[in-house]
Write a protein that holds these residues in place. Structure first.
Motif, mmCIF file in Angstrom:
data_model
loop_
_atom_site.group_PDB
_atom_site.id
_atom_site.type_symbol
_atom_site.label_atom_id
_atom_site.label_comp_id
_atom_site.label_asym_id
_atom_site.label_seq_id
_atom_site.Cartn_x
_atom_site.Cartn_y
_atom_site.Cartn_z
ATOM 1 N N TYR A 1 11.215 -6.639 11.891
ATOM 2 C CA TYR A 1 10.481 -5.951 10.834
ATOM 3 C C TYR A 1 10.313 -4.483 11.216
ATOM 4 N N TYR A 2 10.285 -3.624 10.201
ATOM 5 C CA TYR A 2 10.135 -2.185 10.414
ATOM 6 C C TYR A 2 9.173 -1.648 9.361
ATOM 7 N N GLY A 3 8.308 -0.726 9.735
ATOM 8 C CA GLY A 3 7.398 -0.071 8.806
ATOM 9 C C GLY A 3 7.795 1.386 8.631
ATOM 10 N N LEU A 4 7.826 1.837 7.390
ATOM 11 C CA LEU A 4 8.197 3.221 7.091
ATOM 12 C C LEU A 4 7.014 3.938 6.456
ATOM 13 N N ASP A 5 6.770 5.159 6.907
ATOM 14 C CA ASP A 5 5.714 5.974 6.298
ATOM 15 C C ASP A 5 6.229 6.551 4.981
ATOM 16 N N ALA A 6 5.454 7.407 4.379
ATOM 17 C CA ALA A 6 5.797 7.930 3.045
ATOM 18 C C ALA A 6 7.130 8.677 3.030
ATOM 19 N N ILE A 7 7.366 9.541 4.004
ATOM 20 C CA ILE A 7 8.617 10.316 4.003
ATOM 21 C C ILE A 7 9.807 9.413 4.325
ATOM 22 N N SER A 8 9.659 8.543 5.311
ATOM 23 C CA SER A 8 10.736 7.599 5.628
ATOM 24 C C SER A 8 10.995 6.673 4.441
ATOM 25 N N GLY A 9 9.941 6.283 3.736
ATOM 26 C CA GLY A 9 10.083 5.460 2.540
ATOM 27 C C GLY A 9 10.831 6.184 1.433
ATOM 28 N N TYR A 10 10.574 7.490 1.310
ATOM 29 C CA TYR A 10 11.302 8.306 0.338
ATOM 30 C C TYR A 10 12.791 8.305 0.689
ATOM 31 N N ILE A 11 13.103 8.469 1.960
ATOM 32 C CA ILE A 11 14.498 8.435 2.398
ATOM 33 C C ILE A 11 15.100 7.075 2.093
ATOM 34 N N TRP A 12 14.374 5.998 2.383
ATOM 35 C CA TRP A 12 14.864 4.640 2.118
ATOM 36 C C TRP A 12 15.183 4.463 0.628
ATOM 37 N N LEU B 221 15.583 16.320 0.279
ATOM 38 C CA LEU B 221 14.388 16.338 1.119
ATOM 39 C C LEU B 221 13.802 17.744 1.222
ATOM 40 N N ILE B 222 14.660 18.727 1.404
ATOM 41 C CA ILE B 222 14.210 20.120 1.510
ATOM 42 C C ILE B 222 13.531 20.558 0.216
ATOM 43 N N GLN B 223 14.095 20.161 -0.913
ATOM 44 C CA GLN B 223 13.500 20.511 -2.205
ATOM 45 C C GLN B 223 12.169 19.785 -2.405
ATOM 46 N N GLU B 224 12.120 18.503 -2.056
ATOM 47 C CA GLU B 224 10.919 17.694 -2.267
ATOM 48 C C GLU B 224 9.756 18.128 -1.370
ATOM 49 N N TYR B 225 10.051 18.391 -0.102
ATOM 50 C CA TYR B 225 8.986 18.638 0.870
ATOM 51 C C TYR B 225 8.805 20.114 1.232
ATOM 52 N N ASP C 40 0.856 -1.193 0.000
ATOM 53 C CA ASP C 40 0.000 0.000 0.000
ATOM 54 C C ASP C 40 0.893 1.244 0.000
ATOM 55 N N ASP C 41 0.758 2.115 0.983
ATOM 56 C CA ASP C 41 1.555 3.342 1.026
ATOM 57 C C ASP C 41 2.696 3.251 2.034
ATOM 58 N N GLU C 42 3.065 2.027 2.383
ATOM 59 C CA GLU C 42 4.089 1.823 3.400
ATOM 60 C C GLU C 42 5.216 0.964 2.843
ATOM 61 N N VAL C 43 6.429 1.234 3.294
ATOM 62 C CA VAL C 43 7.569 0.387 2.975
ATOM 63 C C VAL C 43 7.825 -0.479 4.199
ATOM 64 N N VAL C 44 7.943 -1.782 3.986
ATOM 65 C CA VAL C 44 8.213 -2.717 5.069
ATOM 66 C C VAL C 44 9.621 -3.259 4.884
ATOM 67 N N LEU C 45 10.394 -3.214 5.970
ATOM 68 C CA LEU C 45 11.765 -3.707 5.959
ATOM 69 C C LEU C 45 11.872 -4.921 6.857
ATOM 70 N N MET C 46 12.741 -5.863 6.477
ATOM 71 C CA MET C 46 13.061 -6.985 7.342
ATOM 72 C C MET C 46 14.572 -7.134 7.392
#
Length: 93
Positions: free
Chosen positions: A34-45, A61-65, A21-27
Motif C-alpha cells: 500500500y502507498y499513500g499520496l499527498d495532494a501533489i502526488s495525488g494530482y500527479i497520479w 505541474l508548473i502551471q498548476e503550482y 479524505d485528502d489522500e490517495v491510497v494505492l494498492m
C-alpha cells in the motif's frame, strides 16, 4: 530504465487507487503493498490515468503550482522514479 522528460508514462495495470479524505491510497495487487499520496502526488497520479509525456506533465505541474520550475521538475522526477521502482507506473514504448 530511468524516466526522462521525453518518456511517456502511465499507471500500471496492477495498481488500484482510491481517495480517502485528502489522500490517495494505492494498492499494488501483485505484491500487496500500500502507498499513500499527498495532494501533489495525488494530482500527479490523476494525470497518469492516460499515457502522458513527462515534459507535458512537468508543464502542467508548473502551471498548476506556480513554484520554482527546476524544483518542481526535480521533485516530480524523484517521485516518478520511486513510482517506477515500486512498479506503480510504466514507461510506454
Amino acid at each position: 530504465m530511468s524516466i526522462q522528460e521525453s518518456s511517456v508514462i502511465i499507471r500500471s495495470d496492477h495498481v488500484l487507487s482510491t481517495e480517502i479524505d485528502d489522500e490517495v491510497v494505492l494498492m499494488h495487487t501483485k505484491n500487496g503493498q500500500y502507498y499513500g499520496l499527498d495532494a501533489i502526488s495525488g494530482y500527479i497520479w490523476q494525470k497518469l490515468e492516460a499515457p502522458i509525456l513527462v515534459s507535458d506533465l512537468f508543464s502542467q505541474l508548473i502551471q498548476e503550482y506556480q513554484g520554482e520550475e527546476e524544483r518542481i521538475r526535480l521533485d516530480s522526477l524523484r517521485l516518478l522514479d520511486k513510482m517506477l521502482t515500486s512498479k506503480l507506473i510504466e514507461i510506454k514504448d
